[in-house]
Scaffold this motif. Structure first.
Motif, PDB file in Angstrom:
ATOM      1  N   ARG A  46     -10.442   6.162  -3.126  1.00 38.83           N
ATOM      2  CA  ARG A  46     -11.962   5.884  -4.041  1.00 38.83           C
ATOM      3  C   ARG A  46     -11.955   7.497  -4.125  1.00 38.83           C
ATOM      4  NH1 ARG A  46     -15.386   2.528  -6.528  1.00 38.83           N
ATOM      5  NH2 ARG A  46     -17.464   3.805  -6.386  1.00 38.83           N
ATOM      6  N   PRO A  47     -12.662   8.161  -2.938  1.00 35.48           N
ATOM      7  CA  PRO A  47     -12.985   9.778  -3.461  1.00 35.48           C
ATOM      8  C   PRO A  47     -12.359  10.472  -4.240  1.00 35.48           C
ATOM      9  CG  PRO A  47     -13.319   8.641  -1.016  1.00 35.48           C
ATOM     10  CD  PRO A  47     -12.383   7.812  -1.070  1.00 35.48           C
ATOM     11  N   CYS A  48     -11.082  10.258  -3.643  1.00 31.10           N
ATOM     12  CA  CYS A  48      -9.701  11.175  -4.376  1.00 31.10           C
ATOM     13  C   CYS A  48     -10.089  10.933  -5.871  1.00 31.10           C
ATOM     14  CB  CYS A  48      -8.588  11.321  -3.652  1.00 31.10           C
ATOM     15  SG  CYS A  48      -8.844  12.312  -2.029  1.00 31.10           S
ATOM     16  N   GLY A  85      -0.183  16.555 -10.683  1.00 31.95           N
ATOM     17  CA  GLY A  85      -0.212  17.701 -10.689  1.00 31.95           C
ATOM     18  C   GLY A  85      -1.274  18.443 -10.676  1.00 31.95           C
ATOM     19  N   TRP A  86      -2.338  18.188 -10.962  1.00 33.38           N
ATOM     20  CA  TRP A  86      -3.492  18.298 -10.449  1.00 33.38           C
ATOM     21  C   TRP A  86      -3.847  18.627  -9.167  1.00 33.38           C
ATOM     22  CZ3 TRP A  86      -8.558  16.797  -8.981  1.00 33.38           C
ATOM     23  CH2 TRP A  86      -9.474  18.092  -8.569  1.00 33.38           C
ATOM     24  N   TYR A  87      -3.747  17.044  -8.142  1.00 36.08           N
ATOM     25  CA  TYR A  87      -4.271  17.119  -7.205  1.00 36.08           C
ATOM     26  C   TYR A  87      -3.684  18.472  -6.430  1.00 36.08           C
ATOM     27  CZ  TYR A  87      -5.924  12.565  -7.633  1.00 36.08           C
ATOM     28  OH  TYR A  87      -7.189  11.908  -7.717  1.00 36.08           O
ATOM     29  N   ARG A  88      -1.703  18.483  -6.912  1.00 33.44           N
ATOM     30  CA  ARG A  88      -1.127  19.926  -6.732  1.00 33.44           C
ATOM     31  C   ARG A  88      -1.908  21.513  -6.106  1.00 33.44           C
ATOM     32  NH1 ARG A  88       3.142  16.423  -7.804  1.00 33.44           N
ATOM     33  NH2 ARG A  88       3.926  18.029  -9.788  1.00 33.44           N
ATOM     34  N   GLU A  89      -2.007  20.986  -7.111  1.00 31.78           N
ATOM     35  CA  GLU A  89      -2.885  22.771  -7.991  1.00 31.78           C
ATOM     36  C   GLU A  89      -4.365  22.769  -7.348  1.00 31.78           C
ATOM     37  OE1 GLU A  89      -3.181  22.638 -12.239  1.00 31.78           O
ATOM     38  OE2 GLU A  89      -0.551  22.404 -11.930  1.00 31.78           O
ATOM     39  N   HIS A  90      -5.003  21.530  -7.265  1.00 27.99           N
ATOM     40  CA  HIS A  90      -6.667  21.826  -6.098  1.00 27.99           C
ATOM     41  C   HIS A  90      -6.228  20.876  -5.105  1.00 27.99           C
ATOM     42  CE1 HIS A  90      -6.336  21.963 -10.390  1.00 27.99           C
ATOM     43  NE2 HIS A  90      -7.972  22.895 -10.313  1.00 27.99           N
ATOM     44  N   PRO A  91      -5.844  20.911  -4.189  1.00 25.54           N
ATOM     45  CA  PRO A  91      -5.889  20.196  -3.162  1.00 25.54           C
ATOM     46  C   PRO A  91      -7.445  20.227  -1.803  1.00 25.54           C
ATOM     47  CG  PRO A  91      -4.309  22.751  -2.648  1.00 25.54           C
ATOM     48  CD  PRO A  91      -5.086  22.264  -4.198  1.00 25.54           C
ATOM     49  N   GLN A  92      -6.728  19.026  -1.162  1.00 26.40           N
ATOM     50  CA  GLN A  92      -8.023  18.950   0.012  1.00 26.40           C
ATOM     51  C   GLN A  92      -8.383  20.056   1.418  1.00 26.40           C
ATOM     52  OE1 GLN A  92      -9.480  15.107  -1.310  1.00 26.40           O
ATOM     53  NE2 GLN A  92      -9.940  14.961   0.057  1.00 26.40           N
ATOM     54  N   GLU A  93      -9.189  20.404   1.751  1.00 23.89           N
ATOM     55  CA  GLU A  93      -8.925  21.245   2.810  1.00 23.89           C
ATOM     56  C   GLU A  93      -8.104  19.895   4.076  1.00 23.89           C
ATOM     57  OE1 GLU A  93      -9.498  24.358   3.363  1.00 23.89           O
ATOM     58  OE2 GLU A  93      -9.422  24.374   1.004  1.00 23.89           O
ATOM     59  N   GLU A  94      -9.463  18.638   4.362  1.00 21.12           N
ATOM     60  CA  GLU A  94      -8.881  17.736   5.182  1.00 21.12           C
ATOM     61  C   GLU A  94      -9.304  16.676   4.203  1.00 21.12           C
ATOM     62  OE1 GLU A  94     -13.136  17.362   7.827  1.00 21.12           O
ATOM     63  OE2 GLU A  94     -12.277  19.673   7.266  1.00 21.12           O
ATOM     64  N   ALA A  95      -8.413  15.001   5.180  1.00 19.55           N
ATOM     65  CA  ALA A  95      -8.525  14.142   5.050  1.00 19.55           C
ATOM     66  C   ALA A  95     -10.081  13.727   4.296  1.00 19.55           C
ATOM     67  CB  ALA A  95      -8.382  13.545   5.309  1.00 19.55           C
ATOM     68  N   THR A 109       0.624  -1.263  -0.027  1.00 22.17           N
ATOM     69  CA  THR A 109       0.074   0.016   0.383  1.00 22.17           C
ATOM     70  C   THR A 109       0.745   1.387   0.170  1.00 22.17           C
ATOM     71  OG1 THR A 109       0.170   0.268   2.237  1.00 22.17           O
ATOM     72  CG2 THR A 109      -2.112  -0.895   1.203  1.00 22.17           C
ATOM     73  N   HIS A 110       0.165   2.105  -0.210  1.00 24.12           N
ATOM     74  CA  HIS A 110       0.644   3.864   0.080  1.00 24.12           C
ATOM     75  C   HIS A 110       0.196   4.763   0.640  1.00 24.12           C
ATOM     76  CE1 HIS A 110      -0.872   5.628  -3.672  1.00 24.12           C
ATOM     77  NE2 HIS A 110      -1.199   3.972  -3.870  1.00 24.12           N
ATOM     78  N   THR A 111       0.225   5.793   0.393  1.00 25.00           N
ATOM     79  CA  THR A 111       0.081   6.965   0.831  1.00 25.00           C
ATOM     80  C   THR A 111      -1.344   7.541   0.501  1.00 25.00           C
ATOM     81  OG1 THR A 111       0.384   7.180   2.845  1.00 25.00           O
ATOM     82  CG2 THR A 111      -0.206   9.096   1.997  1.00 25.00           C
ATOM     83  N   ASN A 125      -3.564  12.216   1.586  1.00 20.03           N
ATOM     84  CA  ASN A 125      -2.644  11.543   2.769  1.00 20.03           C
ATOM     85  C   ASN A 125      -2.850  10.317   3.247  1.00 20.03           C
ATOM     86  OD1 ASN A 125      -0.385  12.965   1.828  1.00 20.03           O
ATOM     87  ND2 ASN A 125      -1.156  14.923   3.573  1.00 20.03           N
ATOM     88  N   ARG A 126      -4.463  10.062   2.760  1.00 20.37           N
ATOM     89  CA  ARG A 126      -5.270   8.710   3.447  1.00 20.37           C
ATOM     90  C   ARG A 126      -4.480   7.470   3.438  1.00 20.37           C
ATOM     91  NH1 ARG A 126     -11.220   7.296   1.720  1.00 20.37           N
ATOM     92  NH2 ARG A 126     -11.230   8.584   3.165  1.00 20.37           N
ATOM     93  N   PRO A 127      -3.355   6.587   4.758  1.00 23.28           N
ATOM     94  CA  PRO A 127      -2.612   5.822   3.797  1.00 23.28           C
ATOM     95  C   PRO A 127      -3.700   4.718   3.129  1.00 23.28           C
ATOM     96  CG  PRO A 127      -3.293   6.157   6.483  1.00 23.28           C
ATOM     97  CD  PRO A 127      -3.799   6.906   5.847  1.00 23.28           C
ATOM     98  N   GLY A 128      -2.944   3.561   2.930  1.00 21.17           N
ATOM     99  CA  GLY A 128      -3.584   2.244   2.929  1.00 21.17           C
ATOM    100  C   GLY A 128      -4.045   2.037   1.230  1.00 21.17           C
ATOM    101  N   VAL A 129      -3.664   2.324   0.451  1.00 26.35           N
ATOM    102  CA  VAL A 129      -3.941   2.439  -0.707  1.00 26.35           C
ATOM    103  C   VAL A 129      -3.424   2.149  -1.910  1.00 26.35           C
ATOM    104  CG1 VAL A 129      -3.944   4.157  -3.231  1.00 26.35           C
ATOM    105  CG2 VAL A 129      -4.696   5.484  -1.019  1.00 26.35           C
ATOM    106  N   ALA A 130      -3.865   0.861  -2.395  1.00 31.10           N
ATOM    107  CA  ALA A 130      -3.533  -0.286  -3.027  1.00 31.10           C
ATOM    108  C   ALA A 130      -1.852  -0.023  -3.800  1.00 31.10           C
ATOM    109  CB  ALA A 130      -4.211  -1.092  -3.356  1.00 31.10           C
ATOM    110  N   ARG A 131      -1.173  -0.522  -4.134  1.00 32.45           N
ATOM    111  CA  ARG A 131      -0.207   0.062  -4.912  1.00 32.45           C
ATOM    112  C   ARG A 131      -0.336   0.051  -6.196  1.00 32.45           C
ATOM    113  NH1 ARG A 131       3.739   2.090  -2.983  1.00 32.45           N
ATOM    114  NH2 ARG A 131       4.736   1.918  -0.806  1.00 32.45           N
TER     115      ARG A 131
END
Length: 71
Positions: A25-27, A59-69, A6-8, A13-19
């Motif tokens: 899923r939500p992200c 890059g899209w994720y970096r440009e559109h950060p989430q407020e919280e997990a 797994t990875h984050t 930054n949720r842990p446990g995402v399958a490699r």
């Protein structure tokens, strides 16, 4: 000890995402469909096209950060 299968999530930054998955899923569904489509198509081919699609999505994720997990 960390789980090597797994990875984050790069977005929340949720842990446990399958490699084999980029994000939790939500992200994954927060990522615009054209990015998801490009990743899915390039994943089958691999190589430079896949790396370019990954770079664009991250890059899209970096440009559109989430407020919280996402929970």
């Amino acid at each position: 000890m960390t789980d090597p299968t797994t990875h984050t999530c790069p977005s929340c930054n949720r842990p446990g995402v399958a490699r084999e998955l980029l994000a939790c899923r939500p992200c994954w569904f927060r990522l615009p469909k054209p990015y998801r489509d490009a990743l899915n198509a390039a994943h089958r081919r691999g190589g430079p096209a896949h790396r370019a699609a990954l770079k664009a999505a991250l890059g899209w994720y970096r440009e559109h950060p989430q407020e919280e997990a996402t929970t």
